[in-house]
Design a protein around this motif. Structure first.
Motif, short mmCIF file in Angstrom:
data_model
loop_
_atom_site.label_atom_id
_atom_site.label_comp_id
_atom_site.label_asym_id
_atom_site.label_seq_id
_atom_site.Cartn_x
_atom_site.Cartn_y
_atom_site.Cartn_z
N GLY A 135 -7.88 6.71 0.31
CA GLY A 135 -6.94 5.73 0.80
C GLY A 135 -7.60 4.40 1.14
N MET A 136 -6.81 3.51 1.73
CA MET A 136 -7.29 2.17 2.00
C MET A 136 -8.37 2.17 3.08
N PHE A 166 1.19 4.25 8.89
CA PHE A 166 -0.02 4.83 8.31
C PHE A 166 -0.83 5.53 9.39
N GLU A 167 -1.43 6.63 8.99
CA GLU A 167 -2.38 7.31 9.86
C GLU A 167 -3.66 6.47 9.86
N LYS A 221 -5.18 -0.67 14.69
CA LYS A 221 -4.61 0.64 14.98
C LYS A 221 -3.10 0.50 15.21
N LYS A 222 -2.74 -0.48 16.03
CA LYS A 222 -1.31 -0.72 16.30
C LYS A 222 -0.58 -1.13 15.03
N LEU A 223 -1.23 -1.96 14.24
CA LEU A 223 -0.61 -2.40 12.99
C LEU A 223 -0.35 -1.20 12.07
N TYR A 266 0.84 -1.21 0.00
CA TYR A 266 0.00 0.00 0.00
C TYR A 266 0.87 1.25 0.00
N GLY A 267 0.65 2.12 -0.99
CA GLY A 267 1.49 3.30 -1.13
C GLY A 267 0.93 4.56 -0.51
N GLY A 268 -0.28 4.48 0.01
CA GLY A 268 -0.92 5.67 0.58
C GLY A 268 -0.42 6.00 1.97
N GLU A 269 -1.07 6.97 2.58
CA GLU A 269 -0.66 7.40 3.92
C GLU A 269 -1.68 7.07 4.98
N GLY A 270 -2.93 7.14 4.61
CA GLY A 270 -3.99 6.94 5.60
C GLY A 270 -4.76 5.65 5.39
N VAL A 271 -5.19 5.06 6.50
CA VAL A 271 -6.05 3.89 6.44
C VAL A 271 -7.28 4.17 7.29
N THR A 272 -8.44 3.89 6.74
CA THR A 272 -9.67 4.02 7.51
C THR A 272 -10.09 2.64 7.99
N VAL A 273 -10.21 2.48 9.28
CA VAL A 273 -10.61 1.20 9.85
C VAL A 273 -12.06 1.30 10.32
#
Ligand code: MN
Length: 410
Positions: free
Chosen positions: A78-79, A54-55, A46-48, A23-30
Motif C-alpha cells: 500500500g501507500m 485508511f488504516e 494519522k487523523k487525515l 488511492y484505492g488501497g486500504e492501508g497507509v504507512t506513515v
C-alpha cells in the motif's frame, strides 16, 4: 513574484492531495521523524488517514537510510508516506521501491525532485520557499490535510503550530509564511492565543493551557531521548489529549537521563576526547548515549557549541553509533553511525553572511564522499548517517570541502 511562488506551491499541494484522493488501497504507512515536528506531522497524517478511511501504521525513524527503506518496502504494502524526512532521499527510495508502492514524501528540508511514476515529493524548497524558515513539516501536512478535508483539518491547526515551534520557526520573534498561515487559522479557531513578551511572540495552546514552546520540547524529549522505548507514541497521543501524569513523569525521567549523560560526556571531552582539525572539532560518543536515540548527539552538539572549552571558529561534529534495533521495525542489518554538525555562534554569523559555507552544503558533500545519506540539513545544523569505520574519512572530506570553498571565494 511572491504570489507566483505561493500559487505554484498551492498547486503542488493540490497535486499531492490527488494522490491520496485517488488511492484505492486500504492501508497507509506513515514513516515519520522522531522530533516534535515529526510527531506532530504523524499526528496530522494519522487523523487525515482516519478521515479518509485508511488504516494508518505509524513508523517512527530517526533517519532515512537504505537498510531501513528496504525493510519498510519489503514488508509493507500500500501507500507509504515519508514525512519530516526523506526530501533528499527520493531517488534512493524510488530505486528500492522499484515500482511497488505509491510513495509520497512530505518534507520541508532541502530536497531533490525526481521524475518517477511512483515517488512524489511535496516540499516547499522545490517551489523556492525556504522550509527552514516558512514551513514546518507540520504546517505542510496541515495544508495537505486542509486541501483534502478543510473542516476536519481546521480542528488540528494548533498541531501545526506545535510542530513549527518544535523546529524553532519562531526564532526570529514569531512564525512566518505558511507557518503563520496555520497559526492564524488556529487563532481564528480559538485554539491558540498569541502573547507578546518584548519582541517575542508566544503561542498559548488553549486546549492544554500551556505554551507551544513548553509542549514542543516535551514532544522532542519523548521522541528523541525516549526513542528506543517508543515514548514517541505517548507524544503523539499528547498532541490530541494533552499530557497526563504518566507522560509528564516519563518526560521528567528522560530529561534527567539526558542531563546525566551529557554532563559526563562534557567531562570526557574536556579531558582529551575532543579532536581538533583545521576547520573542524569532533568527537565520538560511541554507544554512551544508548538507550536514547541518535538525535541525542545533535542535541548535545547544540548545547555545547558555545561552551568555552570549544573553539568558536571551527565546525563542531559529533558521531554516535546507530543501534541495530529500530523499535517499529525490529532488527536492521547495518553498521551505521549518526553524524551531527553544529556551528559556534561566531562561525554561524560568517555562514549566514555567506563568508563561510553552510552545513547544508558541506554535510551532503562530505556524506556523498563516503557513501552516506544526508537528510535533514540546514545551514547551521545538519545531520547524516554513514557506515561505521568511515568517520575519519568523513572528517577529511568535510575539511577538503571547506578548503575548496575558501579557495574559490578567494
Ligand atoms: Mn521538521
Amino acid at each position: 513574484m511572491e504570489e507566483f511562488l505561493h500559487q505554484e506551491f498551492f498547486d503542488w499541494v493540490e497535486k499531492a492531495a490527488d494522490r491520496i484522493r485517488s488511492y484505492g488501497g486500504e492501508g497507509v504507512t506513515v514513516v515519520h521523524h522522531n522530533d516534535a515536528d515529526g510527531l506532530c506531522s504523524a499526528a496530522l497524517l494519522k487523523k487525515l488517514c482516519e478521515y479518509c478511511g485508511f488504516e494508518a501504521e505509524l513508523i517512527c525513524i530517526e533517519k532515512v537510510y537504505p537498510a531501513i527503506v528496504e525493510k519498510i518496502h519489503s514488508s509493507r504494502d500500500g501507500m507509504i508516506i515519508y514525512t519530516d524526512l526523506g526530501g533528499l532521499a527520493a531517488d534512493m527510495i524510488d530505486k528500492i521501491n522499484a515500482g511497488k508502492s505509491m510513495v509520497l514524501i512530505i518534507d520541508h528540508h532541502p530536497a531533490k525532485d525526481i521524475d518517477s511514476d511512483y515517488v512524489h515529493v511535496l516540499d516547499p524548497e522545490l517551489a523556492g520557499i525556504s522550509g527552514d524558515i516558512f514551513v514546518s513539516a507540520s504546517s505542510l501536512n496541515y495544508l495537505f490535510f486542509r486541501t483534502i478535508a478543510k473542516e476536519e483539518a481546521l480542528k488540528y491547526a494548533y498541531i501545526a503550530v506545535l510542530g513549527s515551534v518544535g523546529d524553532y520557526h519562531d526564532r526570529s520573534g514569531g512564525v512566518l509564511g505558511f507557518d503563520r498561515y496555520a497559526l492564524e487559522e488556529a487563532i481564528d479557531a480559538g485554539q491558540v492565543k498569541v502573547r507578546f513578551e518584548g519582541a517575542r511572540e508566544r503561542y498559548f495552546i488553549t486546549k492544554f493551557g500551556e505554551y507551544a514552546d513548553v509542549i514542543a520540547p516535551r514532544l522532542t524529549t519523548l521522541g528523541a531521548a525516549g526513542y528506543q522505548e517508543r515514548a514517541y507514541r505517548l507524544g503523539i497521543k499528547a498532541c490530541f489529549e494533552g499530557f497526563d501524569d504518566e507522560t509528564l513523569k516519563k518526560v521528567e525521567q528522560l530529561e534527567k537521563l539526558r542531563e546525566e549523560k551529557f554532563q559526563q560526556m562534557i567531562e570526557r571531552l574536556k579531558n582529551g576526547e575532543l579532536r581538533i582539525g583545521e576547520y573542524t572539532q569532533w568527537f565520538h560518543v560511541g554507544d554512551f548515549f544508548y538507550p536514547m536515540g541518535v538525535k541525542m548527539v545533535g542535541e548535545f552538539c547544540q548545547i555545547i557549541k558555545d561552551m568555552t572549552f570549544l573553539k568558536d571558529n571551527l565546525y563542531l561534529i559529533g558521531f554516535q553509533n546507530q543501534p541495530k534495533f529500530i523499535p517499529d521495525l525490529g532488527e536492521i542489518d547495518w553498521e551505521a553511525v549518526k553524524v551531527s554538525a553544529r556551528t559556534p555562534t561566531p562561525l554561524e554569523r560568517l555562514i549566514l553572511r555567506g563568508k563561510m559555507p553552510g552545513l547544508d552544503y558541506l554535510i551532503p558533500k562530505a556524506s556523498d564522499a563516503v557513501g552516506g545519506f544526508a537528510d535533514a540539513t540546514h545551514r547551521v545544523a545538519a545531520a547524516t548517517v554513514i557506515d561505521k569505520g568511515k568517520e575519519e574519512e568523513f572528517i577529511e572530506a568535510f575539511e577538503k570541502e571547506v578548503k575548496e570553498y575558501e579557495a574559490s571565494c578567494g
